[in-house]
Design a protein around this motif. Structure first.
Motif, PDB file in Angstrom:
ATOM      1  N   GLU A   1     113.224 108.259  45.161  1.00  0.00           N
ATOM      2  CA  GLU A   1     112.193 108.593  46.148  1.00  0.00           C
ATOM      3  C   GLU A   1     111.898 107.358  46.987  1.00  0.00           C
ATOM      4  O   GLU A   1     111.566 106.294  46.451  1.00  0.00           O
ATOM      5  N   TRP A   2     112.068 107.474  48.303  1.00  0.00           N
ATOM      6  CA  TRP A   2     111.608 106.418  49.214  1.00  0.00           C
ATOM      7  C   TRP A   2     110.162 106.762  49.535  1.00  0.00           C
ATOM      8  O   TRP A   2     109.911 107.705  50.281  1.00  0.00           O
ATOM      9  N   VAL A   3     109.219 106.045  48.960  1.00  0.00           N
ATOM     10  CA  VAL A   3     107.812 106.459  49.075  1.00  0.00           C
ATOM     11  C   VAL A   3     107.214 106.017  50.406  1.00  0.00           C
ATOM     12  O   VAL A   3     107.544 104.960  50.941  1.00  0.00           O
ATOM     13  N   ARG A   4     106.342 106.848  50.912  1.00  0.00           N
ATOM     14  CA  ARG A   4     105.680 106.648  52.201  1.00  0.00           C
ATOM     15  C   ARG A   4     104.273 106.088  51.972  1.00  0.00           C
ATOM     16  O   ARG A   4     103.746 106.179  50.865  1.00  0.00           O
ATOM     17  N   PRO A   5     103.641 105.574  53.028  1.00  0.00           N
ATOM     18  CA  PRO A   5     102.220 105.244  52.878  1.00  0.00           C
ATOM     19  C   PRO A   5     101.430 106.525  52.599  1.00  0.00           C
ATOM     20  O   PRO A   5     101.918 107.628  52.884  1.00  0.00           O
ATOM     21  N   GLN A   6     100.254 106.373  52.041  1.00  0.00           N
ATOM     22  CA  GLN A   6      99.439 107.546  51.693  1.00  0.00           C
ATOM     23  C   GLN A   6      98.110 107.489  52.453  1.00  0.00           C
ATOM     24  O   GLN A   6      97.715 106.411  52.918  1.00  0.00           O
ATOM     25  N   LYS A   7      97.403 108.620  52.509  1.00  0.00           N
ATOM     26  CA  LYS A   7      96.036 108.591  53.050  1.00  0.00           C
ATOM     27  C   LYS A   7      95.125 107.900  52.045  1.00  0.00           C
ATOM     28  O   LYS A   7      94.215 107.164  52.397  1.00  0.00           O
ATOM     29  N   VAL A   8      95.406 108.162  50.773  1.00  0.00           N
ATOM     30  CA  VAL A   8      94.615 107.519  49.721  1.00  0.00           C
ATOM     31  C   VAL A   8      95.449 107.436  48.443  1.00  0.00           C
ATOM     32  O   VAL A   8      96.219 108.352  48.138  1.00  0.00           O
ATOM     33  N   PHE A   9      95.335 106.308  47.761  1.00  0.00           N
ATOM     34  CA  PHE A   9      95.924 106.164  46.425  1.00  0.00           C
ATOM     35  C   PHE A   9      94.772 106.211  45.437  1.00  0.00           C
ATOM     36  O   PHE A   9      93.773 105.507  45.609  1.00  0.00           O
ATOM     37  N   GLU A  10      94.914 107.025  44.415  1.00  0.00           N
ATOM     38  CA  GLU A  10      93.853 107.112  43.408  1.00  0.00           C
ATOM     39  C   GLU A  10      94.440 107.026  42.020  1.00  0.00           C
ATOM     40  O   GLU A  10      95.361 107.778  41.690  1.00  0.00           O
ATOM     41  N   SER A  11      93.934 106.100  41.218  1.00  0.00           N
ATOM     42  CA  SER A  11      94.288 106.069  39.796  1.00  0.00           C
ATOM     43  C   SER A  11      92.982 105.848  39.024  1.00  0.00           C
ATOM     44  O   SER A  11      91.918 105.673  39.642  1.00  0.00           O
ATOM     45  N   ASP A  12      93.049 105.804  37.693  1.00  0.00           N
ATOM     46  CA  ASP A  12      91.831 105.570  36.906  1.00  0.00           C
ATOM     47  C   ASP A  12      91.248 104.199  37.236  1.00  0.00           C
ATOM     48  O   ASP A  12      90.041 103.978  37.176  1.00  0.00           O
TER      49      ASP A  12
ATOM     50  N   GLU B   1      91.988 103.429  50.118  1.00  0.00           N
ATOM     51  CA  GLU B   1      91.970 104.387  51.246  1.00  0.00           C
ATOM     52  C   GLU B   1      92.696 103.752  52.431  1.00  0.00           C
ATOM     53  O   GLU B   1      92.544 102.550  52.683  1.00  0.00           O
ATOM     54  N   ASN B   2      93.475 104.541  53.156  1.00  0.00           N
ATOM     55  CA  ASN B   2      94.226 104.059  54.320  1.00  0.00           C
ATOM     56  C   ASN B   2      93.461 104.427  55.593  1.00  0.00           C
ATOM     57  O   ASN B   2      93.368 105.606  55.942  1.00  0.00           O
ATOM     58  N   ARG B   3      92.905 103.409  56.283  1.00  0.00           N
ATOM     59  CA  ARG B   3      92.109 103.698  57.493  1.00  0.00           C
ATOM     60  C   ARG B   3      92.911 103.501  58.781  1.00  0.00           C
ATOM     61  O   ARG B   3      92.328 103.373  59.852  1.00  0.00           O
ATOM     62  N   TYR B   4      94.242 103.413  58.689  1.00  0.00           N
ATOM     63  CA  TYR B   4      95.037 103.396  59.916  1.00  0.00           C
ATOM     64  C   TYR B   4      94.746 104.694  60.665  1.00  0.00           C
ATOM     65  O   TYR B   4      94.589 105.751  60.030  1.00  0.00           O
ATOM     66  N   ALA B   5      94.686 104.636  62.015  1.00  0.00           N
ATOM     67  CA  ALA B   5      94.373 105.837  62.799  1.00  0.00           C
ATOM     68  C   ALA B   5      95.328 106.963  62.429  1.00  0.00           C
ATOM     69  O   ALA B   5      94.919 108.108  62.233  1.00  0.00           O
ATOM     70  N   ASN B   6      96.630 106.602  62.338  1.00  0.00           N
ATOM     71  CA  ASN B   6      97.620 107.547  61.799  1.00  0.00           C
ATOM     72  C   ASN B   6      98.172 106.898  60.522  1.00  0.00           C
ATOM     73  O   ASN B   6      99.042 106.026  60.602  1.00  0.00           O
ATOM     74  N   PRO B   7      97.665 107.297  59.359  1.00  0.00           N
ATOM     75  CA  PRO B   7      98.030 106.587  58.113  1.00  0.00           C
ATOM     76  C   PRO B   7      99.534 106.512  57.881  1.00  0.00           C
ATOM     77  O   PRO B   7     100.021 105.550  57.293  1.00  0.00           O
ATOM     78  N   MET B   8     100.286 107.509  58.385  1.00  0.00           N
ATOM     79  CA  MET B   8     101.739 107.525  58.143  1.00  0.00           C
ATOM     80  C   MET B   8     102.481 106.529  59.037  1.00  0.00           C
ATOM     81  O   MET B   8     103.661 106.280  58.848  1.00  0.00           O
ATOM     82  N   GLN B   9     101.780 105.969  60.037  1.00  0.00           N
ATOM     83  CA  GLN B   9     102.415 104.983  60.929  1.00  0.00           C
ATOM     84  C   GLN B   9     102.473 103.598  60.271  1.00  0.00           C
ATOM     85  O   GLN B   9     103.265 102.747  60.669  1.00  0.00           O
TER      86      GLN B   9
END
Ligand code: ADP
Ligand code: PAZ
Length: 262
Positions: free
Chosen positions: A77-88, A93-101
């Protein structure tokens, strides 16, 4: 279970197995392919059960690696940026205007940084082909936001641009000094100060907007060269050489956990 982590940047490919991110291997590719036979043999010898990678560059190399994984039936899997990463442990949180950019390497470096240095806001500096300077705000204990960041040419790219754009300059890097008195020293000092100045300015702005001191954490291929100069301005600088792999490790560990709960 052997999980292979791969960080494919514009100059170098860095890799490790999950759990050994502290001892990454580096292959400088410069978009060439001469090293592939040895690299793939080393990967095959590990008998990986899956691959988690980040790529922002060298599409031909990413394609070749993907084909290699497919040929050997290794799930990848080539992983992409996320809107949010959550673990315990951590929320980012990704506050880029377009998080996938946002570059996958910057996102995973930020994720690696919040795992490496918890408990404060971080200015994450990645000194690779580009120098990226990213503001990671701690909004509550264990909760962070990628608040924004800067992209500039890395020091080697700056040097190349200078010598290509001004062919009359001798292609030589001297020493950084307070009052450079030769062309080679003037160039070295100018390039280093451009990098250090970028980082110090970003730190001032982030501290002003956050209203409190922030910690600078540096990684990337040029970190060993730049860190002594940055440390003159930022004495409590942290240097880690594997932030992207650490971030990929967090993604991989989370996936393992999800698989185990299925
Ligand atoms: N032996 C080396 N070969 C290539 N680059 C090097 C070397 N040593 C230090 N560097 C620096 O490291 C940078 C690449 O760092 P890296 O973090 O691997 O970048 P990327 O993630 O963009 O591939 C180069 O631009 C250069 O400034
Ligand atoms: C900024 C970068 C070129 C840095 O790449 P690197 O120097 O690590 O190879 C890369 O993260 C990228 O292509 N980012 C996409 C644009 C963005 O992050 O806004």
């Amino acid at each position: 279970m052997t999980v292979l982590l791969v960080d494919l940047g514009n100059t170098a490919l860095k890799w490790s197995v999950l759990g050994s991110e502290e001892e990454p291997k580096t292959v400088v590719h410069r978009a060439q392919s001469h090293f592939k036979k040895d690299l793939y043999a080393a990967w095959l010898a590990l008998n990986p059960t899956r691959v988690v990678g980040s790529t922002v560059a060298a599409p031909a190399l990413a394609f070749s690696a993907t084909k290699f994984f497919n040929d050997h039936r290794i799930p990848w899997e080539w992983v992409r940026p996320q809107k949010v990463f959550e673990s315990d442990e951590v929320v980012l949180e990704n506050r880029y205007a377009n998080p996938m950019q946002l570059g996958a390497d910057r996102w995973h470096a930020a994720l690696g940084a919040v795992h490496a240095a918890q408990g404060e806001s971080l200015l994450v500096v990645h000194t690779g082909t580009a120098t990226t300077v990213d503001s990671i705000e701690m909004t509550a204990p264990g909760r962070y936001a990628f608040a924004g960041g800067r992209i500039a040419p890395g020091i080697t790219l700056m040097q190349k641009g200078l010598f290509e754009g001004i062919p009359t300059l001798p292609d030589a890097m001297g020493e950084a000094t307070d009052l450079p008195k030769s062309t080679a020293d003037a160039v070295a000092t100018g390039l280093i100060d451009a990098q250090v100045g970028l980082i110090v300015r970003a730190k001032h702005v982030f501290e002003r907007t956050a209203g409190r001191p922030v910690r600078v954490i540096m990684a990337g291929g040029a970190a060993a060269y730049l860190a002594p100069h940055l440390r003159q301005e930022v004495p409590d600088l942290l240097v880690h050489h594997n932030l992207v792999l650490r971030g990929l490790a967090a993604r991989a560990a989370q996936k393992e956990e999800k698989e185990n709960h299925r």
